[in-house]
Design an enzyme around this catalytic site. Structure first.
Site, PDB file in Angstrom:
ATOM      1  CD  GLU A   1      -4.439  50.627  36.469  1.00 10.03           C
ATOM      2  OE1 GLU A   1      -3.477  51.178  37.014  1.00 10.03           O
ATOM      3  OE2 GLU A   1      -5.008  49.639  36.944  1.00 10.03           O
TER       4      GLU A   1
ATOM      5  CD  GLU B   1      -6.703  44.122  35.557  1.00  5.79           C
ATOM      6  OE1 GLU B   1      -6.548  44.382  36.767  1.00  5.79           O
ATOM      7  OE2 GLU B   1      -6.040  44.673  34.659  1.00  5.79           O
TER       8      GLU B   1
HETATM    9  C1  GLA Z   1      -4.194  46.520  37.941  1.00  6.97           C
HETATM   10  C2  GLA Z   1      -3.393  45.841  36.842  1.00  6.97           C
HETATM   11  C3  GLA Z   1      -3.300  44.359  37.043  1.00  6.97           C
HETATM   12  C4  GLA Z   1      -3.029  43.991  38.490  1.00  6.97           C
HETATM   13  C5  GLA Z   1      -4.067  44.636  39.361  1.00  6.97           C
HETATM   14  C6  GLA Z   1      -3.952  44.285  40.821  1.00  6.97           C
HETATM   15  O1  GLA Z   1      -5.536  46.424  37.784  1.00  6.97           O
HETATM   16  O2  GLA Z   1      -3.892  46.098  35.570  1.00  6.97           O
HETATM   17  O3  GLA Z   1      -2.263  43.863  36.239  1.00  6.97           O
HETATM   18  O4  GLA Z   1      -1.740  44.414  38.837  1.00  6.97           O
HETATM   19  O5  GLA Z   1      -3.933  46.028  39.229  1.00  6.97           O
HETATM   20  O6  GLA Z   1      -2.960  43.412  41.146  1.00  6.97           O
END
Ligand code: GLA
Length: 329
Positions: free
Chosen positions: A133, A240
């Protein structure tokens, strides 16, 4: 509950990509049956993040991470490493020296030391999220302001990849991972970053988090972004994935999702997996951010107590209609 009668998601997708789930030290016990039957890759939900591994300078705690590694070994699951450098879940000491901001040189030295120690300790991951990120969500911006960025400079990402390249010895691919990846402006910036990194650093993969909001992210944009990412010449992982039943932008709605909300969610999942199948040449793994609806971060975010039911198995660990849809191809 006996799940042995269920069709297996990872078996169904064996010729396409690995199917992963984020797990933790609790769910490997409470959701073991689903994990081993339905998934062939796992990601540590929290236990390989900076604050979990090195809560105080030089004090490492590998206990929970090791537990997941052992579990993966026993069950024959692949493992993604998540995540080396991120602006969240990183302890404050990392950025400080005697109460003042750390210098660029000190922060880089800490980054290198952390990456080295973690990479040398965990040798099983086949993929590592090296930087998480780093791109700005705001139009006009490029890289997000964070301590890593502001204290080191734009090249903090390149440095992290160079360190990971030096210390990750088992051939694991090194990933850049981000969210809101289908928003056109952010997609352009992520593509730019990957192209720039490819010039100087050992980046091998791009992680698309896939925390979709089915009410605000049109499938056409998701498709267009995938088309752009597929041209980058790196391996793609969906890292994710979850699709909440509620609109994330509407925090006043509470209670159970309506039948209409469930239908929207199911269709979204169906279209997503059809898209992923179309890109099987570049997609190596699709990881869901959890196993079943009784254990997901979306029960507390964006509003606490609202069950977003964002996964493919329900709170009783039973398959949902969305799962049936993505098994039909
Ligand atoms: C981000 C992180 C994850 C997780 C999510 C939400 O996307 O990369 O590890 O913490 O947030 O929990």
């Amino acid at each position: 509950m006996d799940q042995s009668h269920l069709p297996s998601l990872c078996e169904a997708y064996r010729d396409y990509f690995y199917i992963g789930a984020a797990v933790n030290e609790k769910t490997i016990r409470t959701h073991d049956e689903l994990i081993r039957g339905q998934f062939n890759s796992i990601t540590a939900e929290n236990s390989m993040k900076f604050e979990s591994l090195q809560p105080a300078e030089g004090v490492y705690d590998f206990t929970l991470g090791d537990e997941l590694v052992r579990y993966a070994g026993e069950r024959g699951l692949r493992m993604r490493g998540h995540t080396m450098v991120w602006h969240n879940q990183t302890p404050d000491w990392v950025y400080k020296k005697d109460g003042a901001p750390a210098s660029r040189a000190l922060l880089l030295a800490r980054m290198e030391e952390h990456i080295k120690t973690v990479a040398e300790h965990f040798t099983n991951p086949y993929a590592w999220d090296v930087v998480n990120e780093a791109v700005d969500d705001r139009e006009g911006g490029y890289l997000r302001s964070s301590e890593w960025h502001d204290l080191i400079g734009d090249d903090f990402i390149e440095k992290a990849f160079l360190f990971a390249g030096k210390y990750v010895k088992n051939g694991a691919k090194l990933f850049y991972n981000d969210y809101n990846e289908s928003v056109p402006d952010k997609c352009r910036k992520i593509c730019r970053l990957v192209r720039e990194l490819k010039e100087t650093a050992p980046i091998g993969g791009l992680g698309l988090q896939g925390h979709y909001n089915p009410y605000t992210m049109p499938m056409d944009e998701v498709k267009r972004s995938m088309e752009a990412y597929a041209e980058l010449g790196v391996t793609i992982h969906i890292t994710e994935l979850d699709v909440p039943a509620f609109d994330r932008e509407n925090n006043t709605l509470m209670g159970e999702p309506t039948a209409e909300m469930r239908r929207i969610q199911e269709e979204y999942y169906e279209q997503l997996f059809a898209l992923y199948r179309d890109y099987r040449e570049v997609i190596e793994c699709v990881t869901l951010w959890g196993v079943a609806d009784d254990a997901t971060w979306l029960s507390t975010w964006p509003v606490s107590g609202r069950e977003n039911e964002p996964l493919l198995f329900d709170r009783a660990h039973q398959p949902k209609p969305a799962l049936e849809r993505i098994l039909r191809f």
